[in-house]
Structure formats: C-alpha cells, structure tokens
Design a protein around this motif. Structure first.
Motif, PDB file in Angstrom:
ATOM      1  N   ALA A   1      94.619  79.448 108.791  1.00  0.00           N
ATOM      2  CA  ALA A   1      93.817  79.443 110.023  1.00  0.00           C
ATOM      3  C   ALA A   1      93.922  78.091 110.726  1.00  0.00           C
ATOM      4  O   ALA A   1      94.121  78.015 111.939  1.00  0.00           O
TER       5      ALA A   1
ATOM      6  N   PHE B   1      96.274  76.713 120.401  1.00  0.00           N
ATOM      7  CA  PHE B   1      95.182  76.574 121.375  1.00  0.00           C
ATOM      8  C   PHE B   1      95.191  75.201 122.035  1.00  0.00           C
ATOM      9  O   PHE B   1      94.848  75.081 123.211  1.00  0.00           O
TER      10      PHE B   1
ATOM     11  N   VAL C   1      90.091  95.251 109.848  1.00  0.00           N
ATOM     12  CA  VAL C   1      89.305  94.070 110.253  1.00  0.00           C
ATOM     13  C   VAL C   1      89.888  93.455 111.528  1.00  0.00           C
ATOM     14  O   VAL C   1      89.173  93.234 112.508  1.00  0.00           O
TER      15      VAL C   1
ATOM     16  N   ILE D   1      96.629  87.120 113.998  1.00  0.00           N
ATOM     17  CA  ILE D   1      95.236  87.159 114.462  1.00  0.00           C
ATOM     18  C   ILE D   1      95.081  86.256 115.694  1.00  0.00           C
ATOM     19  O   ILE D   1      94.392  86.602 116.660  1.00  0.00           O
TER      20      ILE D   1
ATOM     21  N   MET E   1      93.714  87.159 119.320  1.00  0.00           N
ATOM     22  CA  MET E   1      92.657  86.417 120.041  1.00  0.00           C
ATOM     23  C   MET E   1      93.095  86.137 121.475  1.00  0.00           C
ATOM     24  O   MET E   1      92.357  86.343 122.435  1.00  0.00           O
TER      25      MET E   1
ATOM     26  N   MET F   1      89.760  79.170 117.817  1.00  0.00           N
ATOM     27  CA  MET F   1      89.791  78.639 116.457  1.00  0.00           C
ATOM     28  C   MET F   1      88.608  79.169 115.650  1.00  0.00           C
ATOM     29  O   MET F   1      88.753  79.525 114.478  1.00  0.00           O
TER      30      MET F   1
ATOM     31  N   GLY G   1      87.094  81.987 116.142  1.00  0.00           N
ATOM     32  CA  GLY G   1      87.393  83.398 115.875  1.00  0.00           C
ATOM     33  C   GLY G   1      88.355  83.567 114.712  1.00  0.00           C
ATOM     34  O   GLY G   1      88.148  84.401 113.827  1.00  0.00           O
ATOM     35  N   ILE G   2      89.406  82.759 114.703  1.00  0.00           N
ATOM     36  CA  ILE G   2      90.386  82.862 113.612  1.00  0.00           C
ATOM     37  C   ILE G   2      89.726  82.523 112.286  1.00  0.00           C
ATOM     38  O   ILE G   2      89.923  83.228 111.287  1.00  0.00           O
ATOM     39  N   PHE G   3      88.962  81.449 112.267  1.00  0.00           N
ATOM     40  CA  PHE G   3      88.308  81.068 111.006  1.00  0.00           C
ATOM     41  C   PHE G   3      87.339  82.147 110.531  1.00  0.00           C
ATOM     42  O   PHE G   3      87.280  82.453 109.335  1.00  0.00           O
TER      43      PHE G   3
ATOM     44  N   VAL H   1      87.410  85.410 111.144  1.00  0.00           N
ATOM     45  CA  VAL H   1      88.170  86.564 110.657  1.00  0.00           C
ATOM     46  C   VAL H   1      88.800  86.252 109.304  1.00  0.00           C
ATOM     47  O   VAL H   1      88.755  87.068 108.374  1.00  0.00           O
ATOM     48  N   ILE H   2      89.380  85.074 109.187  1.00  0.00           N
ATOM     49  CA  ILE H   2      90.014  84.695 107.919  1.00  0.00           C
ATOM     50  C   ILE H   2      88.980  84.617 106.803  1.00  0.00           C
ATOM     51  O   ILE H   2      89.228  85.056 105.669  1.00  0.00           O
TER      52      ILE H   2
END
Lengths: 379, 48
Positions: A113, A120, A221, A369, A373, B23, B25-27, B29-30
């Motif tokens: 992650a 970004f 998910v 993912i 996003m 970031m 959101g990714i964290f 979900v992970i």
C-alpha cells in the motif's frame, strides 16, 4: 523508377528519430535483457508505424490515411481501445502469481500500500501542468503495471488522447528499468546498517482453502469499494483462482504460458500504434516520461520511508529491513529480486527474497486497488 | 491533434485532497484484506 524513391522523399526527421527510439528499445531488450517481452515488440512496432504511409496502420491515398485497416490498427481497435488485451494478460499474470508468501505473512501487504504513494504524489505534481484526469492518468504510471496503466488511461482519457500513447510507453519502459531506477533511491534513503538488517523467515503453511478463497474475497472487497476496478481485480484474481483451485492445471498452464505470451506479443507491438512521430514527439511527451520516472522514484521512496517509520515502533531484533518497502512497487518479480540482490550485496548471508517477493506480490494487489481508486475519483 | 499544457502551481494544493483520500483508501482496503486473510489462516489452518 520514381516509385522506388518517392516514399523516401516523404520521410520526416521525426520518423527517423522514432526509428532510433525503436532501435534503442530493441537494443535494451537484446543486449541488456531488459524486459525483452515488452521492449522488443514495442521497439519494432515503433519502426513499423514510422515508415511513410505504413501499411501496418492502414490505407493512404495521396498521403492521407483513408482507412485505418492495417493489422496494427485492427489489433489496436480489437484489444487496446476496449482494454481487452491488458485484461486478458491479467488472467495470465494472476495464474503466474503465488500469493503464499503474503498469505503466510499478511502484514507485508501494508508495504504494498505504502509503495503506491508515487502514483498520488505524481498526480499532484502533474496537475500543475495538465488537467486533473490527465494528471491522474500520468500518475498511474507509478502503478508499475502496464495493464492497469492502459485501462485507467483509456477510461479517463480515451485511446485517442494525445497523451495516452506516452503513458503506455512510459509504463512499460520504466517497468523494464526498475533495476536501474530503484537501487540509487534505496541507497539514498537508507543507511548501511539499515540495509544489513536481517529478517528471519519461517515458513508458515497456508491452507489450500485460504488460497482458493483469497482471490474470491479480494475481488468482492475491491469491487465493492471501487466498482470500476472489478475488471482489473477480477481478471487478475480469476487467473489466480485457476492456478490455485487444483482442478484446472491445463488451463492454468495455458494461461501462464500460451495466453500470456500471445497477448504480450499483440500488446507490445500494438502499443507502438501510439508511437507515431507526430503523436509521440512532443514536448509534453518528455514531461510525461519525466513524471513517470518521478512516480517510480516516489513509489520506491514511499515504501522505504514507510518501513523506516514502522521500525521506529519495533523493538531491536525485530526491525524490518527498510529495503523491502521498495519491493511494494508492482513490477513483479523484478522489484523483489532487486531488493534481494541489494540485501545480498550488503551481507551475503542476508536472504530477503521471501519477504521482498511477498511485498512485491502485495504491490500487485495494491496497484490494482490504486487504479480502482483513481477510476472511482475521476471516471 | 493539438494539445495544450498549462502551468497552474495552485493545482498541486487542490489535488492533495485526492492524494489523502487515495492513500487512505488503499490502506483501509489493504488492512481489511489483511484482517480477512488473518481470519482465513486462523479458521482454515491445520489444527495442531
């Protein structure tokens, strides 16, 4: 005898420059073994589309393209403009990936992650020069994942955007350059003693049930959070499910080898459709290539710095080697191997491979993912 | 095809919101996936 040289007179210097670019990609592929499956078809395709009135693109009358019915245009319409080829390739990639290293130590996924930071950050920097959808499409180069970059850029900008080609070429080219890009960044952000940190590995068995349920659950998910990513995540996980179910061995082998190789051939040479000189040789292309490199650098930095941050809270003896954070970039398995080799160079008894590959695999999930996003925000 | 480039430094600040949300959101979900994987390992692992 005019017919022998009249097309030569229509050759532009920009097309010759693109021949050199194509030649460079071919040279890197053959001489330096840099992702030859990607760079060689792209390099050759760049030459094909930069010959005057190239039949690979379509029919020309009086120097004007009247019908884009050449094989490269046909392949492009069949598989790139509708994102089919990258998604089919994802089935093959999913079938190749063994998630066991990350399933046995799921905490490694947080480094995957963290290593998406470059996407970004680059989006923010690129927004200074481009509109937000273009900036997001440029940022996704940092996903270090060709299919994700193609799907996101196509959805946000359309395949006929003047920058989509540069984005596709950057995504694939920088994946091949990971062994060159990452080590200096890692060395800059870590001390020698940090690079020498040993991480013990004890294999924890992962049940077959977990391996089968994992791709199904990830799809659900990720799909609930970012519906636009269902195609990306779903096809990747479908390939993995074919591999892990244990009853489709011939399909798994076909996906890993025949399907992946076929699609890679078509994808590589067809992406070159975007490398026509008039589309590719623009100042914006150089900026996009620069921003793509920026994304990769900050992906690496994000992963390494996050690992260093985690180390602040870990007791001595349980520290993480911060280099494994860099493996969270989705260039699988190259990034994992780069980190492992750097570890061995610092200490020949330090085997980081299982940790770095685990992080690398989680980066594949995290990058998809991240793509989801981006699509959720801007599509 | 024409293509214009601009130079608007303020956009960097405006787009930080997307960086934060992305970031985070990714964290999230992970971390959900990490939790689910941990639970899968626990409930499907071989009992000693």
């Amino acid at each position: 005898m005019e017919f022998l040289y009249e097309n030569l007179l229509c050759l532009t210097w920009q097309q010759v420059v693109m021949w050199l670019v194509g030649g460079l990609l071919i040279y890197l592929a053959i001489k330096h073994d840099m992702e030859p499956t990607l760079l060689l078809p792209m390099g050759f395709g760049a030459i094909l589309v930069n010959l005057p009135f190239s039949g690979a693109i379509g029919e020309y009358v009086d120097g004007v393209l009247v019908e884009a019915n050449g094989p490269l245009s046909t392949l492009f319409n069949a598989g790139i403009s509708n994102e089919l080829f990258p998604l089919l390739l994802f089935i093959g990639i999913g079938a190749m990936i063994d998630f066991s290293p990350v399933l046995s130590n799921p905490k490694l996924m947080i480094f995957g992650a963290a290593a998406q930071f470059g996407i970004f950050f680059t989006l923010c920097v690129a927004s200074i020069f481009f509109d937000i959808k273009e900036a997001a499409s440029i940022g996704i180069i940092g996903a270090a994942d060709g299919p994700t970059a193609i799907v996101v850029a196509n959805k946000l900008l359309g395949f006929d955007s003047p920058i989509t080609g540069a984005i596709m070429v950057a995504a694939y080219s920088y994946m091949a350059l990971v062994p060159i890009i990452q080590p200096p960044v890692i060395r800059l952000l870590t001390t020698k003693s940090e690079r020498r940190i040993k991480m013990a590995y004890s294999e924890k068995p992962v049940s077959r049930t977990t391996k089968i349920l994992f791709p199904i659950i990830i799809t659900i998910v990720a799909g609930l959070v970012a519906p636009a990513s269902v195609a990306l995540v779903g096809f990747l996980m479908f390939g993995n499910l074919i591999r892990e179910c244990g009853v489709l061995n011939s399909l798994s082998e076909t996906a890993q080898k025949v399907l992946a190789n076929l699609i890679t051939i078509f994808l590589g040479i067809t992406i070159a459709c975007q490398m026509e000189a008039d589309k590719f040789l623009r100042p914006q292309t150089l900026l996009i290539l620069g921003l793509g490199l920026f994304a990769f650098i900050f992906d690496t930095a994000g992963g390494v710095l996050f690992a260093k941050l985690i180390n602040l809270f870990l007791p001595k003896g349980k520290k993480i080697n911060p280099m494994i954070g860099a493996a969270g970039i989705s260039a699988f398995p190259m990034s994992g191997r780069v980190v492992h080799k750097m570890g061995l160079k610092e200490d020949s008894s330090n085997f980081l491979l299982m940790h770095s590959i685990g992080v690398n695999v989680s980066g594949q999930i995290a990058s998809v993912i991240a793509g989801g996003m981006i699509l959720a925000f801007f599509a | 095809m024409s293509f214009d480039m601009s130079f608007v430094p303020e956009n960097f600040v405006h787009s930080l919101e997307y960086m934060g949300k992305g970031m985070l959101g990714i964290f999230i979900v992970i971390l959900v996936i990490v939790g689910i994987t941990g639970a899968l390992n626990k409930f499907t692992g071989k009992k000693k």
